[in-house]
Design a protein around this motif. Structure first.
Motif, PDB file in Angstrom:
ATOM      1  N   PHE A 158       0.735  -1.556   0.327  1.00 25.76           N
ATOM      2  CA  PHE A 158       0.299   0.148  -0.323  1.00 25.76           C
ATOM      3  C   PHE A 158       1.146   1.101  -0.185  1.00 25.76           C
ATOM      4  N   TYR A 159       2.132   1.100   0.867  1.00 29.18           N
ATOM      5  CA  TYR A 159       2.564   2.464   1.245  1.00 29.18           C
ATOM      6  C   TYR A 159       3.172   2.502  -0.285  1.00 29.18           C
ATOM      7  N   GLU A 160       3.907   1.478  -0.400  1.00 28.48           N
ATOM      8  CA  GLU A 160       5.282   1.533  -2.105  1.00 28.48           C
ATOM      9  C   GLU A 160       3.998   2.392  -3.333  1.00 28.48           C
ATOM     10  N   ARG A 161       2.987   1.515  -3.036  1.00 32.36           N
ATOM     11  CA  ARG A 161       2.398   1.323  -4.478  1.00 32.36           C
ATOM     12  C   ARG A 161       1.757   2.920  -4.577  1.00 32.36           C
ATOM     13  N   HIS A 162       0.458   3.058  -3.056  1.00 27.61           N
ATOM     14  CA  HIS A 162      -0.058   4.576  -3.062  1.00 27.61           C
ATOM     15  C   HIS A 162       0.298   6.000  -3.494  1.00 27.61           C
ATOM     16  N   LEU A 163       2.062   5.677  -2.427  1.00 30.99           N
ATOM     17  CA  LEU A 163       2.380   6.532  -1.467  1.00 30.99           C
ATOM     18  C   LEU A 163       4.168   7.136  -2.435  1.00 30.99           C
ATOM     19  N   GLY A 164       4.495   6.167  -2.453  1.00 30.76           N
ATOM     20  CA  GLY A 164       5.841   6.725  -3.307  1.00 30.76           C
ATOM     21  C   GLY A 164       6.801   5.905  -1.863  1.00 30.76           C
ATOM     22  N   PHE A 165       6.720   5.056  -0.658  1.00 33.60           N
ATOM     23  CA  PHE A 165       7.623   4.603  -0.311  1.00 33.60           C
ATOM     24  C   PHE A 165       8.274   3.922  -1.125  1.00 33.60           C
ATOM     25  N   ARG A 166       9.686   3.822  -0.538  1.00 36.02           N
ATOM     26  CA  ARG A 166      10.600   2.703  -1.095  1.00 36.02           C
ATOM     27  C   ARG A 166      10.901   1.485  -0.202  1.00 36.02           C
ATOM     28  N   LEU A 167      11.543   0.787  -0.537  1.00 35.18           N
ATOM     29  CA  LEU A 167      12.434  -0.381   0.912  1.00 35.18           C
ATOM     30  C   LEU A 167      13.717  -0.197   0.921  1.00 35.18           C
ATOM     31  N   SER A 168      14.164  -0.488   2.239  1.00 32.99           N
ATOM     32  CA  SER A 168      15.567  -0.348   2.161  1.00 32.99           C
ATOM     33  C   SER A 168      16.000  -1.175   2.437  1.00 32.99           C
ATOM     34  N   MET A 179      10.130 -10.398   8.529  1.00 24.86           N
ATOM     35  CA  MET A 179       8.958  -9.667  10.782  1.00 24.86           C
ATOM     36  C   MET A 179       9.218  -8.143   9.872  1.00 24.86           C
ATOM     37  N   MET A 180      10.088  -7.696   9.773  1.00 25.43           N
ATOM     38  CA  MET A 180      10.484  -5.769   9.576  1.00 25.43           C
ATOM     39  C   MET A 180      10.997  -5.280   8.272  1.00 25.43           C
ATOM     40  N   TYR A 181       9.610  -5.045   7.252  1.00 27.44           N
ATOM     41  CA  TYR A 181      10.336  -3.911   6.335  1.00 27.44           C
ATOM     42  C   TYR A 181      10.125  -2.121   6.698  1.00 27.44           C
ATOM     43  N   PHE A 182      12.024  -1.617   6.470  1.00 28.84           N
ATOM     44  CA  PHE A 182      11.897  -0.387   5.977  1.00 28.84           C
ATOM     45  C   PHE A 182      11.523  -0.012   5.515  1.00 28.84           C
TER      46      PHE A 182
END
Length: 312
Positions: A158-168, A179-182
């Motif tokens: 949701f945060y990647e698709r709609h708000l442009g967050f990127r996985l670190s 267990m955790m996505y940064f």
């Protein structure tokens, strides 16, 4: 993935049954400054931050996350994001409008995939802030917010698709999987992280201190004051930041940290870190062991604010 319009994390807003006790903790032991107050609500600033406030506390019968707020550069970006979310069928709590919180500005609110209220704003006035001096063990800024999710993969998407967050980076366990996505919205390694948990709730809110000495002084001050420590002091591998986790009076986990990594976004490649290896959780080996009892403290109570917008 949409292009990224969000620029930074602004504040996290909490509702609690005992406002006076919570306010005393954050302005006393924790080191935030009371900037604005009204009946049943108070706004707390970090001395080194230009944000009007980094924590808002509101009196309510039920403990909950009221909202998590992010900034964008312009009012046009507010309108663009609101339009995109509405077109994707995401429920807006309210359309873009003038905000009546400290600093004003222009923004809107919506529910994320699990029902948390999220605010996006621009043109918020900055507050007069100052350089934190050597030895001062008070928060400089709100570093990041971590939420528990019963559907971390869906929440990440949701945060990647709609708000442009990127996985670190990702924390994983050989038996339990991811267990955790940064997730990042700027060069900081993460402004938001999503932890696998039994229910949606606040996992922790993290506050940046000036440096290692100030971080350790702050950790020691809280220990001497009898604040319950959950985990730390130590240094994580993912993000490379230090950590000392404590419980606030209502059982929310809050963290002192410093030296969070800033990444080269053009060349960064997300890593998969196995936190069953002790050096992944704590490079220094100084913290108490991460175990099920420590982890359970951060599960928190089920959030009673899901799909229910705060009244203010």
């Amino acid at each position: 993935m949409t292009d990224r319009l969000i620029t930074h994390l602004r504040h996290v807003d909490l509702a609690v049954p005992d406002l006076a006790r919570q306010q005393d903790f954050y302005t006393g032991a924790w080191g935030l400054a009371e900037e604005h107050s009204d009946t049943g609500i108070t706004f707390l600033a970090a001395e080194g931050s230009p944000e009007q406030y980094v924590v808002r506390l509101r009196h309510a019968a039920d403990k909950r996350i009221d909202l998590i707020a992010f900034g964008v550069a312009t009012a046009a970006d507010v309108d663009t994001l609101a339009g995109r979310l509405a077109a994707a069928g995401i429920t807006l709590v309210h359309e873009p409008r003038a905000l009546d919180t400290p600093g004003g500005g222009y923004g809107f609110r919506f529910f994320d995939n699990e029902g948390r209220t999220i605010e996006i704003s621009a043109d918020v006035g900055t507050r007069a802030h100052r350089r934190i001096e050597e030895g001062e063990s008070v928060p400089v800024r709100l570093s990041h917010v971590v939420v528990n999710s019963a559907d971390p993969e869906g929440t990440r998407a949701f945060y990647e698709r709609h708000l442009g967050f990127r996985l670190s980076d990702t924390l994983m366990h050989p038996r339990m999987g991811a267990m955790m996505y940064f997730l990042r919205i700027n060069a900081w390694h993460h402004s938001l992280a999503i932890a696998r948990g039994p229910h949606p709730a606040l996992h922790h809110a993290s506050f940046e201190l000036r440096g290692l000495d100030e971080y350790m002084r702050g950790t020691g001050r809280l220990l001497r004051a009898g604040v319950e420590k959950i985990w730390g002091p130590g240094r994580h591998l993912a993000g490379h930041n230090t950590f000392s986790y404590f419980l606030d009076p209502h059982g929310n986990t809050v963290e002192y940290t410093t030296e969070l990594e800033q990444v080269d976004e053009d060349g960064w490649h997300p890593q998969l870190h196995d936190f069953s290896k002790p050096e992944v959780s704590d490079q220094w080996g100084t913290a108490n062991a991460m175990n099920e009892f420590v982890a359970r403290k951060s599960f928190n109570d089920p959030d009673k604010g899901l799909f229910v917008a705060p009244p203010v």
